[in-house]
Design a protein around this motif. Structure first.
Motif, PDB file in Angstrom:
ATOM      1  N   GLY A  62       0.805  -1.221   0.000  1.00 11.23           N
ATOM      2  CA  GLY A  62       0.000   0.000   0.000  1.00 11.23           C
ATOM      3  C   GLY A  62       0.837   1.269   0.000  1.00 11.23           C
ATOM      4  N   THR A  63       2.122   1.151   0.191  1.00 10.80           N
ATOM      5  CA  THR A  63       2.987   2.322   0.381  1.00 10.80           C
ATOM      6  C   THR A  63       3.992   2.501  -0.749  1.00 10.80           C
ATOM      7  N   ILE A  64       4.338   1.404  -1.436  1.00  7.99           N
ATOM      8  CA  ILE A  64       5.471   1.483  -2.375  1.00  7.99           C
ATOM      9  C   ILE A  64       5.280   2.557  -3.440  1.00  7.99           C
ATOM     10  N   ARG A  65       4.062   2.690  -3.958  1.00  8.69           N
ATOM     11  CA  ARG A  65       3.870   3.637  -5.062  1.00  8.69           C
ATOM     12  C   ARG A  65       4.020   5.084  -4.618  1.00  8.69           C
TER      13      ARG A  65
ATOM     14  N   PHE B 146       7.901  -2.349 -10.104  1.00  5.43           N
ATOM     15  CA  PHE B 146       8.124  -2.197 -11.552  1.00  5.43           C
ATOM     16  C   PHE B 146       7.533  -0.872 -12.050  1.00  5.43           C
ATOM     17  N   GLU B 147       6.335  -0.551 -11.582  1.00  5.73           N
ATOM     18  CA  GLU B 147       5.687   0.687 -12.047  1.00  5.73           C
ATOM     19  C   GLU B 147       6.542   1.903 -11.704  1.00  5.73           C
ATOM     20  N   VAL B 148       7.019   1.967 -10.463  1.00  6.14           N
ATOM     21  CA  VAL B 148       7.796   3.134 -10.030  1.00  6.14           C
ATOM     22  C   VAL B 148       9.077   3.249 -10.851  1.00  6.14           C
ATOM     23  N   HIS B 149       9.803   2.151 -10.989  1.00  4.17           N
ATOM     24  CA  HIS B 149      11.070   2.231 -11.735  1.00  4.17           C
ATOM     25  C   HIS B 149      10.825   2.560 -13.207  1.00  4.17           C
TER      26      HIS B 149
ATOM     27  N   VAL C 195      16.083   1.221 -13.033  1.00  2.00           N
ATOM     28  CA  VAL C 195      16.081  -0.222 -13.313  1.00  2.00           C
ATOM     29  C   VAL C 195      15.595  -1.061 -12.124  1.00  2.00           C
ATOM     30  N   PRO C 196      14.500  -1.814 -12.299  1.00  2.00           N
ATOM     31  CA  PRO C 196      14.095  -2.774 -11.278  1.00  2.00           C
ATOM     32  C   PRO C 196      15.013  -3.987 -11.375  1.00  2.00           C
ATOM     33  N   GLY C 197      15.940  -4.106 -10.422  1.00  2.00           N
ATOM     34  CA  GLY C 197      17.038  -5.062 -10.603  1.00  2.00           C
ATOM     35  C   GLY C 197      16.814  -6.469 -10.100  1.00  2.00           C
ATOM     36  N   GLY C 198      15.759  -6.689  -9.282  1.00  2.00           N
ATOM     37  CA  GLY C 198      15.565  -8.047  -8.798  1.00  2.00           C
ATOM     38  C   GLY C 198      14.578  -8.121  -7.656  1.00  2.00           C
TER      39      GLY C 198
ATOM     40  N   LEU D 223       4.307 -14.745 -12.466  1.00  2.00           N
ATOM     41  CA  LEU D 223       3.706 -13.406 -12.520  1.00  2.00           C
ATOM     42  C   LEU D 223       4.787 -12.342 -12.740  1.00  2.00           C
ATOM     43  N   VAL D 224       5.945 -12.502 -12.085  1.00  2.00           N
ATOM     44  CA  VAL D 224       7.025 -11.517 -12.267  1.00  2.00           C
ATOM     45  C   VAL D 224       7.584 -11.642 -13.692  1.00  2.00           C
ATOM     46  N   ALA D 225       7.596 -12.864 -14.225  1.00  2.00           N
ATOM     47  CA  ALA D 225       8.056 -13.036 -15.625  1.00  2.00           C
ATOM     48  C   ALA D 225       7.159 -12.239 -16.561  1.00  2.00           C
ATOM     49  N   GLU D 226       5.853 -12.248 -16.268  1.00  2.00           N
ATOM     50  CA  GLU D 226       4.926 -11.444 -17.101  1.00  2.00           C
ATOM     51  C   GLU D 226       5.254  -9.962 -16.979  1.00  2.00           C
ATOM     52  N   MET D 227       5.531  -9.511 -15.752  1.00  7.69           N
ATOM     53  CA  MET D 227       5.876  -8.096 -15.547  1.00  7.69           C
ATOM     54  C   MET D 227       7.169  -7.754 -16.300  1.00  7.69           C
ATOM     55  N   LEU D 228       8.140  -8.648 -16.240  1.00  9.15           N
ATOM     56  CA  LEU D 228       9.415  -8.405 -16.918  1.00  9.15           C
ATOM     57  C   LEU D 228       9.234  -8.372 -18.428  1.00  9.15           C
TER      58      LEU D 228
END
Ligand code: PEP
Ligand code: CO
Length: 451
Positions: A329-332, A383-386, A392-395, A443-448
């Motif tokens: 709820g806070t990351i964005r 991912f959205e923020v980066h 770069v979202p590194g991992g 799911l993360v593979a889809e985001m990537l």
């Protein structure tokens, strides 16, 4: 390794630590017994080789540039009793399966890092625990005391430091055997993943698995050297919390004359011990390993800039990783200002998302748990923020196990509050089970793949 120089260096570390003060250390009842354990540890061989730490630094630098993706995963708290062949195999297998899916999604190499072979010490919010009117010292991890709530078990015992070394050594030995001896063969890993999507509950991931299958067949048809893919690099990491363990494991590398913490390739400083002037930050500032710091919404950008100056004054690529743990709820709202200020300063850190520690709550049935959907949502927010900032979202950094535990809610198996008691086995934070871990990877593979 240069023994005499190492001894001098360890003494310097100890003096600095005593001057600065280290948070979250156990109250050992017998100082002489601690000295004995520390000197035993400092006589033991290193667990990792300095050159391997340098390789990992290069891999993390590649991740910071968007040329690799990092997967860190393992138990919240490893225990000595669970360091069995089956448990280690299943955890490594889970990480390898996730990595195969992420490699496909990212079209990039995945840097595999186990939260393993040293994750035996835990910070606690309170130094004691009270049950039914009885108060005992808090459990601080198997490296310090025993989980059982009986007086003798909770008394810190420095011989546990030595036991931790042996547990780490045998764990790492098996991890090295598995990852270089043929177990990690990409073709096996892919077959295991086919087993995962064959389960009707995971049907929505069939498409990705099918695409990977086609890619594998394409590679085979082109004559790709699958034998070269029978082995994989695999690194070990844990929180550098207990300085009576990390200091004696710190050695001067005879090749370079520089100090490395040889207890793991990568160590990080946790949210509760990252005080700029405290002993933990001082300790990691003096070692050559690639290092991480956990970053919550409480971390001010100004503090992070000072931290960068202290930990990475030469701006060495791959040296410093920020593991953000903001909460879904806070990351964005909290992450952009942090990433922006750090980026503006010209520093290049590797950004990794820990979607676990900002999403813990107590369920109605009284278990400490996390919701699978919150975990996914935090990674999505990361991912959205980066992407919005062009950084770069590194991992990702996840608490997981290869076993079918019931500790986190949700996922395709739909674990409910009422199910948590069935197999709630963690001695600290709730972990994703094998299925939930793989589902997260798909799911993360889809985001990537959306980049
Ligand atoms: C952990 O990684 O288990 C942990 C205690 O995390 P943090 O320091 O981010 O709270
Ligand atoms: Co944890």
């Amino acid at each position: 390794m240069n023994t005499l120089d190492s001894t001098h260096f360890q003494a310097e570390l100890e003096q600095a630590g005593a001057r600065l003060g280290a948070a979250q250390q156990p109250e050992w009842p017998d100082a002489g017994a601690v000295r004995d354990a520390v000197s035993t540890l400092s006589s033991y061989p290193p667990l990792v080789f300095a050159g391997e730490c340098d390789v990992l630094r290069d891999r993390l630098a590649a991740a910071a540039r968007g040329e690799a993706f990092v997967l860190q995963g393992g138990d919240c708290a490893e225990t000595f009793a669970s360091a069995t062949a089956d448990n280690i195999r299943d955890r490594v297998k889970t990480v390898l399966q996730m990595a195969a899916v992420l490699t496909y999604g990212a079209s990039l190499p995945v840097v595999k890092v186990g939260r393993m072979a040293g994750q035996y010490a835990k910070p606690r919010s309170s130094g004691s625990e009270t049950r039914d009117g009885v108060t005992l010292p808090a459990y601080r991890g198997d490296m310090v005391n025993d989980f059982a709530f009986v007086p003798g078990s909770r008394t810190p015992d420095p011989q546990r430091l030595v036991h931790a070394y042996h547990a780490a050594a045998s764990t790492l030995n098996l991890v090295r055997a598995f990852t270089t001896g043929g177990f990690a063969d990409l073709r096996h890993v892919h077959d295991w993943n086919k087993g995962f999507v064959a389960n009707a509950a995971n049907a929505r991931y069939e498409r990705t698995a099918h695409d990977i299958d086609k890619a594998m067949k394409f590679m085979a048809a082109c004559g790709a050297d699958f034998d070269a893919m029978r082995t994989t690099e695999f690194f070990a990491a844990h929180e550098a919390l207990l300085l009576d363990y990390e200091r004696p494991m710190t050695r001067i590398d005879s090749r370079t004359g520089l100090p490395y913490d040889t207890s793991a390739h990568f160590v990080w400083v946790g949210e509760r011990t990252r005080d700029l002037d405290g002993a933990h930050i001082d300790f990691v500032s003096r070692i050559q390993n690639p290092i991480g710091v956990k970053v919550s919404p409480r971390a001010e950008p100004d503090y992070l800039l000072k931290l960068i100056d202290k930990l990475d004054p030469d701006r060495t690529p791959g040296r410093l990783t920020f593991i953000t743990r903001m909460g879904a709820g806070t990351i964005r709202s909290a992450l952009p200002a942090i990433v922006e200020r750090v980026t503006e300063s010209g520093a290049q850190v590797t950004w990794i998302c820990d979607p676990m520690h900002g999403n813990t709550f107590e369920s109605t049935s009284g278990y400490k748990t996390r919701n699978f959907d919150d975990v996914v949502d935090e990674v999505q927010g990361f991912f959205e923020v980066h992407r919005a900032l062009g950084t770069v979202p590194g991992g990702i950094h996840v608490e997981l196990t290869g076993n079918d535990v019931t500790e986190c809610l949700g996922g395709s198996e739909k674990i409910l509050d009422a199910d948590l008691g069935n197999r709630y086995e963690t001695v600290c934070d709730p972990r994703l089970n094998h299925q939930q871990s793989l589902e997260l990877a798909f799911l993360v593979a889809e985001m990537l793949g959306q980049s």
